[in-house]
Write an enzyme that holds these catalytic residues in place. Sequence first.
Site, PDB file in Angstrom:
ATOM      1  N   GLN A 101       9.864  54.883  26.527  1.00 17.88           N
ATOM      2  CA  GLN A 101       9.182  53.997  27.483  1.00 17.88           C
ATOM      3  C   GLN A 101       8.603  52.788  26.763  1.00 17.88           C
ATOM      4  OE1 GLN A 101       6.104  56.233  29.547  1.00 17.88           O
ATOM      5  NE2 GLN A 101       7.470  56.532  31.285  1.00 17.88           N
ATOM      6  N   HIS A 128       9.005  47.416  26.004  1.00 15.80           N
ATOM      7  CA  HIS A 128       8.237  46.183  25.795  1.00 15.80           C
ATOM      8  C   HIS A 128       8.876  45.459  24.612  1.00 15.80           C
ATOM      9  CE1 HIS A 128       5.029  47.265  28.647  1.00 15.80           C
ATOM     10  NE2 HIS A 128       5.480  48.478  28.380  1.00 15.80           N
ATOM     11  N   ARG A 146       0.376  50.247  30.884  1.00 18.15           N
ATOM     12  CA  ARG A 146       0.414  51.605  30.361  1.00 18.15           C
ATOM     13  C   ARG A 146      -0.941  52.306  30.382  1.00 18.15           C
ATOM     14  NH1 ARG A 146       5.642  52.485  31.287  1.00 18.15           N
ATOM     15  NH2 ARG A 146       6.937  50.924  30.267  1.00 18.15           N
TER      16      ARG A 146
END
Lengths: 304, 304, 304, 304
Positions: free
Chosen positions: A109, A113, A223
Amino acid sequence: MPLSPDQQAEIDAQRGQTHTTRRATAEGMEKHLYTAHPVLDHGFVRVIDYMGDDAAICQAARVSYGRGTKSVQNDEGLIRYLMRHWHSTPFEMCEIKLHVKLPVFVARQWIRHRTANVNEYSARYSILDREFYIPARDALNAQSVVNNQGRGAALSGEEAERVLRYLRDDAMRCYDHYEEMIGQDGQQGLARELARMNLPANIYTQWYWKTDLHNLLHFLRLRADKHAQYEIRVYADTICNIVADWVPAAYRAFADYRMGGATLSATAIDCVRRMLKGEVVTQETSGMSKGEWREFEGVLNDPA
Amino acid sequence: MPLSPDQQAEIDAQRGQTHTTRRATAEGMEKHLYTAHPVLDHGFVRVIDYMGDDAAICQAARVSYGRGTKSVQNDEGLIRYLMRHWHSTPFEMCEIKLHVKLPVFVARQWIRHRTANVNEYSARYSILDREFYIPARDALNAQSVVNNQGRGAALSGEEAERVLRYLRDDAMRCYDHYEEMIGQDGQQGLARELARMNLPANIYTQWYWKTDLHNLLHFLRLRADKHAQYEIRVYADTICNIVADWVPAAYRAFADYRMGGATLSATAIDCVRRMLKGEVVTQETSGMSKGEWREFEGVLNDPA
Amino acid sequence: MPLSPDQQAEIDAQRGQTHTTRRATAEGMEKHLYTAHPVLDHGFVRVIDYMGDDAAICQAARVSYGRGTKSVQNDEGLIRYLMRHWHSTPFEMCEIKLHVKLPVFVARQWIRHRTANVNEYSARYSILDREFYIPARDALNAQSVVNNQGRGAALSGEEAERVLRYLRDDAMRCYDHYEEMIGQDGQQGLARELARMNLPANIYTQWYWKTDLHNLLHFLRLRADKHAQYEIRVYADTICNIVADWVPAAYRAFADYRMGGATLSATAIDCVRRMLKGEVVTQETSGMSKGEWREFEGVLNDPA
Amino acid sequence: MPLSPDQQAEIDAQRGQTHTTRRATAEGMEKHLYTAHPVLDHGFVRVIDYMGDDAAICQAARVSYGRGTKSVQNDEGLIRYLMRHWHSTPFEMCEIKLHVKLPVFVARQWIRHRTANVNEYSARYSILDREFYIPARDALNAQSVVNNQGRGAALSGEEAERVLRYLRDDAMRCYDHYEEMIGQDGQQGLARELARMNLPANIYTQWYWKTDLHNLLHFLRLRADKHAQYEIRVYADTICNIVADWVPAAYRAFADYRMGGATLSATAIDCVRRMLKGEVVTQETSGMSKGEWREFEGVLNDPA
């Protein structure tokens, strides 16, 4: 236990050394340097390096010759102005480098970014340790019934036990076979780049991750949000605490405008205007879908 | 003269302060911090901040717990290996922040390097100074006759004089009118964001520019190259000297593999092989175009 | 007049050709292809190519095997959901390539949006045309007295005349000298890469600019905003019209959630809650600065 | 078998539709559109969309009004020039969107290429299929003894059998438990975002991946290289074939200058010069390390 005694000793040795520098130094950050903040059962976050402080944000925004700061109050006002009006470049002038140990499914995950620099521990080159994330009992939740990508209530006793047993046993067995496959005693030994494919996604990996403050805050907004998966949120929460010590004024502005703020659509703003004039607005008369209306009510309702 | 006495005093004040830090510190870089290295007639480059050193490259490549360095020789070998095999991420773990004063037409080339953070002095918000780049006599060259985007021999006396006169007079007149237009004595005063359009591209601007070492080296390879325009090359040369003091091992590897190296095509490698076997290869038998062959000869011919 | 007859003929010839393709095709966009939409006095925007449509956003969000769309209503709901929850990657799956002719000072703002691909007309290699942006009378404004980086009321007659005269005369004179300096009749001719420095920032340049829909919408939110400089806003407005024809559902969601929406801070949300309960909140009791309060009132006040 | 009958039918339906467009169309690419090229045991690569062709590269480099191409020969010369001199922006003007099905451990390498847009199938939202990569017998290799991150000789019979058995059995057992944990028959059912952590890295995932031609070629240079891991190389090889049909001139230049080319260090170039003058150069007299010398010999030695 995230660190072996050898690793702790290496960290302590580095932490023990100090240098003299002309660079901007953030007192609140120096205390964090190198310290491994534990996250989950074997993970950690630790600051390896940083560049800049609150004043450096103002210095860059002003393209200053010297330190470029004025009064602390004046600087905080500028930082709030920059945050409120979505000026990103002054916040990009601060940089942080972290060493993070985290389960592979969290890493997958996190890596989405893209505006960051990453050096990950290589399982082509090295052998991974036998360390797997096994959730604590209170982090074992059922699939959410309202949100397709969330989790709902905690699992009940027997079901929870079985899940934990599966996770533990499968991890151990897969790792046993990983070790057997790469072993070179009496056999050739499978290439590491192949053997790693047998390891489940709760195995821990680690990386050096470097990013600028603007992109870090964007990461944290997504997040550390309550809709983020718990296992990445605890990393984000840990980093939030570090950032609050590093650049306190920027963090306060971030908490007010981003984490605690909300974006309303044109339709939603119109509803607020109508409500302030005394109109009773319902989902049916709002022009919003049911989902939007539920989120809109979530913003307007006092959490207390 | 790039700096006013006030600016120099601000810089000196900041340069005079030192702090204690646990961060990796590069001795060779500390001496450069804040010092304005003059470039062209009014420009400069100065280091505002940096992160990391040669050891930090190795530390990241090894995803180390401690300092992560081994012997200096071992580290240099690793850095050379990483550079040779195009590993970019360990070099991204070092970061530099510069304050640069430069003519607008140079800034327009520079900004094309997108992987960097920039805060430029705003001519919407502030008034630009009356500072223009006027080339030195020996930097006034004719259009190249062999390269459509290069320059050739120096201009001869009378022509050179006329060019300098035009550049000086037009700059001064345009700036006079800029000042007149924004003046608010007895008139409303044109908006700065509009008035700036009257200023020619040799006016100086300034910015804070931050990038990582990998992207910086890429910038230097292209801009410190002999084919780069002289006016940006002198900035790149200045930065090369700074980088050589900051991360000496990385800079040596860069000088050997990038700046002094050359990429040969499959066709060119085949020619080298044939030549080493004793064959006399000419452009006609090489399989290369005339342009490629000229460049190939440039690589093979001893510069001495 | 942005186009010469030759240029118009080239465009028409390309526009006249059609091909058969299996790719997703947006009817609303096909009509724009290649057409030069005039902007300012000599500028234009024209679409050179595009990839994807509304359905492609859904197709990517669903990682579909086929076209991946369901009912049009269902698709629009998904697009609104994605926009509302800041999902960026599905919008990145559409791409646009524009040819833009624009003044250099506008180009310098535009290029700050880094996540885009750019090929600019080279003034090192080629000779720029004698085309300068001269504002229309109603776009000649004074410096704002409330906003340091904005413009206020229109300039009055005589002052406006003088500004226009300066802009025109300086542009013409600088261009005359540019031409003289690079001329090779009876002289060597200054290198183009040097001569261009004499040209003021209202000269037109042009480029091919390619970006994805997510980054384009971010650009439009900032540059079609009423606080953006007029000279870039007219380009953004032109592009908004094109996007509305290209991906109508995505554009509607963008208009509702971004262009017409507003982000409220935690403090501002708290004020809304208090006001909805009947409390009279003033700047003094709001916890906001005067600037924040003014912006907050701007959101709450009905524009009608 | 990478596709189910339903999936194949969806693809065929989309492939069967054609549209009329004014956009540049690459004949060689149209034939690939949507077709799933099989890779490994269950994976595939298929082209979802593309933008541009060889001519579009030249058109952007020339910032043309019309098609911007000259003779085909002239265009290929320009493309070779651009590739040779590391001009990246014209190649960025072409874009490709792929649908890729690939094992998770391959996806983890692939995602490191950050300049791309990605939508991955969500295992928080959806249930993964029971599809795992099990290497073919001839792709089961031992750890390399010369290269710490490579593979050596094929495993011998019995050892290979055991590896395959482990890989198959562990995958099946982990997937059985994954299904059991998320099942909602008579139990709550573990959240998908948690259950996925039990799945080993050879499970297949899929994503939409979009990038520009410059970054794609960079990806191919690294991943179609003989030192890349076999399991990602076969994807890169498949994409190479597609690119060769899409932009044949750009691909030929890439094959000559990048894939078949080599970068020599300053030291290596000096050795070539000495050798061409007749000197016998050895590793000891070369100034290179053993590793560098071995690689240098690899370049100079005729592969035939």
